[in-house]
Design a protein around this motif. Structure first.
Motif, PDB file in Angstrom:
ATOM      1  N   PHE A 231       0.830  -1.202   0.000  1.00 30.08           N
ATOM      2  CA  PHE A 231       0.000   0.000   0.000  1.00 30.08           C
ATOM      3  C   PHE A 231       0.867   1.256   0.000  1.00 30.08           C
ATOM      4  N   ASP A 232       2.093   1.148   0.533  1.00 27.77           N
ATOM      5  CA  ASP A 232       2.947   2.326   0.561  1.00 27.77           C
ATOM      6  C   ASP A 232       3.266   2.826  -0.849  1.00 27.77           C
ATOM      7  N   ARG A 233       3.332   1.915  -1.817  1.00 29.06           N
ATOM      8  CA  ARG A 233       3.614   2.339  -3.195  1.00 29.06           C
ATOM      9  C   ARG A 233       2.452   3.168  -3.753  1.00 29.06           C
ATOM     10  N   THR A 234       1.222   2.749  -3.417  1.00 23.28           N
ATOM     11  CA  THR A 234       0.057   3.514  -3.869  1.00 23.28           C
ATOM     12  C   THR A 234       0.017   4.870  -3.175  1.00 23.28           C
ATOM     13  N   TYR A 235       0.312   4.893  -1.877  1.00 25.02           N
ATOM     14  CA  TYR A 235       0.388   6.169  -1.159  1.00 25.02           C
ATOM     15  C   TYR A 235       1.431   7.077  -1.796  1.00 25.02           C
ATOM     16  N   GLY A 236       2.607   6.490  -2.077  1.00 22.32           N
ATOM     17  CA  GLY A 236       3.677   7.294  -2.662  1.00 22.32           C
ATOM     18  C   GLY A 236       3.314   7.849  -4.021  1.00 22.32           C
ATOM     19  N   ALA A 237       2.673   7.026  -4.849  1.00 19.59           N
ATOM     20  CA  ALA A 237       2.322   7.461  -6.198  1.00 19.59           C
ATOM     21  C   ALA A 237       1.239   8.535  -6.180  1.00 19.59           C
ATOM     22  N   LEU A 238       0.166   8.298  -5.417  1.00 20.86           N
ATOM     23  CA  LEU A 238      -0.929   9.273  -5.398  1.00 20.86           C
ATOM     24  C   LEU A 238      -0.501  10.557  -4.692  1.00 20.86           C
ATOM     25  N   GLY A 239       0.196  10.399  -3.555  1.00 19.62           N
ATOM     26  CA  GLY A 239       0.653  11.590  -2.837  1.00 19.62           C
ATOM     27  C   GLY A 239       1.596  12.434  -3.670  1.00 19.62           C
ATOM     28  N   SER A 240       2.467  11.781  -4.458  1.00 23.52           N
ATOM     29  CA  SER A 240       3.372  12.525  -5.337  1.00 23.52           C
ATOM     30  C   SER A 240       2.592  13.255  -6.424  1.00 23.52           C
ATOM     31  N   HIS A 241       1.585  12.582  -6.980  1.00 21.46           N
ATOM     32  CA  HIS A 241       0.746  13.208  -8.014  1.00 21.46           C
ATOM     33  C   HIS A 241       0.065  14.456  -7.466  1.00 21.46           C
ATOM     34  N   VAL A 242      -0.478  14.341  -6.252  1.00 21.00           N
ATOM     35  CA  VAL A 242      -1.165  15.488  -5.657  1.00 21.00           C
ATOM     36  C   VAL A 242      -0.172  16.621  -5.404  1.00 21.00           C
ATOM     37  N   ALA A 243       1.015  16.282  -4.884  1.00 25.34           N
ATOM     38  CA  ALA A 243       2.014  17.315  -4.604  1.00 25.34           C
ATOM     39  C   ALA A 243       2.451  18.025  -5.876  1.00 25.34           C
ATOM     40  N   GLU A 244       2.466  17.311  -7.000  1.00 23.99           N
ATOM     41  CA  GLU A 244       2.942  17.881  -8.260  1.00 23.99           C
ATOM     42  C   GLU A 244       1.867  18.635  -9.034  1.00 23.99           C
ATOM     43  N   HIS A 245       0.569  18.308  -8.764  1.00 25.70           N
ATOM     44  CA  HIS A 245      -0.485  18.883  -9.594  1.00 25.70           C
ATOM     45  C   HIS A 245      -1.553  19.657  -8.823  1.00 25.70           C
ATOM     46  N   ASP A 246      -1.582  19.536  -7.514  1.00 29.81           N
ATOM     47  CA  ASP A 246      -2.683  20.104  -6.749  1.00 29.81           C
ATOM     48  C   ASP A 246      -2.157  20.842  -5.527  1.00 29.81           C
ATOM     49  N   THR A 247      -3.079  21.388  -4.763  1.00 25.62           N
ATOM     50  CA  THR A 247      -2.746  22.017  -3.493  1.00 25.62           C
ATOM     51  C   THR A 247      -3.011  21.009  -2.378  1.00 25.62           C
ATOM     52  N   VAL A 248      -1.953  20.607  -1.693  1.00 23.77           N
ATOM     53  CA  VAL A 248      -2.060  19.555  -0.685  1.00 23.77           C
ATOM     54  C   VAL A 248      -2.831  20.051   0.525  1.00 23.77           C
ATOM     55  N   SER A 249      -3.711  19.216   1.041  1.00 22.57           N
ATOM     56  CA  SER A 249      -4.446  19.499   2.270  1.00 22.57           C
ATOM     57  C   SER A 249      -3.896  18.616   3.393  1.00 22.57           C
ATOM     58  N   THR A 250      -3.892  19.140   4.599  1.00 18.86           N
ATOM     59  CA  THR A 250      -3.449  18.348   5.754  1.00 18.86           C
ATOM     60  C   THR A 250      -4.608  17.608   6.416  1.00 18.86           C
ATOM     61  N   GLU A 251      -5.793  17.669   5.809  1.00 19.41           N
ATOM     62  CA  GLU A 251      -6.923  16.900   6.337  1.00 19.41           C
ATOM     63  C   GLU A 251      -6.602  15.400   6.244  1.00 19.41           C
ATOM     64  N   PRO A 252      -7.283  14.575   7.029  1.00 23.29           N
ATOM     65  CA  PRO A 252      -6.972  13.132   7.031  1.00 23.29           C
ATOM     66  C   PRO A 252      -7.184  12.477   5.669  1.00 23.29           C
TER      67      PRO A 252
END
Length: 271
Positions: free
Chosen positions: A221-242
């Motif tokens: 699951f860490d790979r999916t977290y890493g991939a999606l989280g990286s996508h969000v960091a590169e294309h969106d505004t990251v939220s600190t919500e859960p």
């Protein structure tokens, strides 16, 4: 008929080295039947061969010496067998963890599947929920018991889920090795429940998410977290919500981890 033999001969009978036999004597596992007062030579009885063989096998299974002592000193067969079963169960669990780790490492050697991301605004909805501060090392057991209680509460009121269950994970859960986790099961609007201790009827807040699907066990699951989280960091505004996970096909529904299907929902601040 029994006989006594020297420590060297006993070593040959048991496949245990002299050094090991001396150690087992020192820690109280296998004492010689006689020690010469003048020479200090140890002698063993042939009656002790079976006990020595058992000790050798248990040590071969990595059973700690205090547990071996408990097995050898068990007052009855039932107590002895219970200790042996407990150790075997721990070994099987460790073996499964090793297999999972090996499979996960092999997966790292293969290219990740292309990431598919969907953007979705999820409206607020009511849910039965359990909230707690949970350590990452016990999250599997905590989720198992929490969802069991949530579905039992729902069934007791003759209710049915209004959607798949899920959980939210605070930033501290990742950053501090433990943090607030909320397990939830959606329910129909206006539903009323007699909730047991620890269970509450809550309103899950509306959120905008970047979402991808994770197929298979949680070992990778860490790979999916890493991939999606990286996508969000590169294309969106990251939220600190859960972060929110939705268990479309969960361990409660299949014994095959390859069939698990989880939506990973990453909160974003973009409209």
């Amino acid at each position: 008929m029994t006989a006594t033999v020297s420590i060297g001969e006993f070593s040959r009978l048991t496949y245990l080295s002299v050094k090991t036999l001396r150690h087992y004597h020192d820690v109280g596992l296998l004492a010689p039947v006689d020690i010469d007062a003048h020479s200090g030579y140890r002698r063993y009885s042939t009656d002790q061969v079976t006990r020595a063989h058992l000790i050798r096998r248990l040590r071969g299974l990595d059973m700690p010496i205090p547990e071996i002592r408990a097995v050898l000193e068990a007052p009855d067969t039932g107590t002895r067998d219970a200790a042996l079963r407990a150790h075997l169960e721990r070994m099987e669990a460790q073996l499964q963890r090793t297999r999972d780790a090996v499979a996960s490492l092999r997966a790292l050697l293969t290219p990740a599947a292309p990431l598919t991301v969907e953007y979705r605004t999820v409206a607020a909805f009511p849910a039965l929920a359990i909230r707690d501060v949970v350590g990452r090392d016990v999250i599997g057991d905590w989720c198992g018991s929490s969802f069991a209680l949530l579905y039992e509460t729902l069934a007791a009121a003759d209710g049915v889920p209004a959607g798949p269950g899920g959980a939210t994970y605070s930033m501290d859960f990742f950053a501090e090795e433990s943090g607030e986790v909320l397990a939830f099961v959606p329910v129909a609007p206006g539903a009323r429940f007699a909730t047991p201790a620890g269970v509450a009827l809550v309103e899950m807040p509306a959120r905008r998410f970047a979402i991808t699907a994770h197929r298979g066990s949680f070992e990778n699951f860490d790979r999916t977290y890493g991939a999606l989280g990286s996508h969000v960091a590169e294309h969106d505004t990251v939220s600190t919500e859960p972060v929110r996970e939705i268990y479309l096909i969960s361990p409660d529904e299949t014994d095959d981890p390859a069939e698990y299907l989880t939506e990973l929902c990453w909160p974003i601040d973009r409209p």
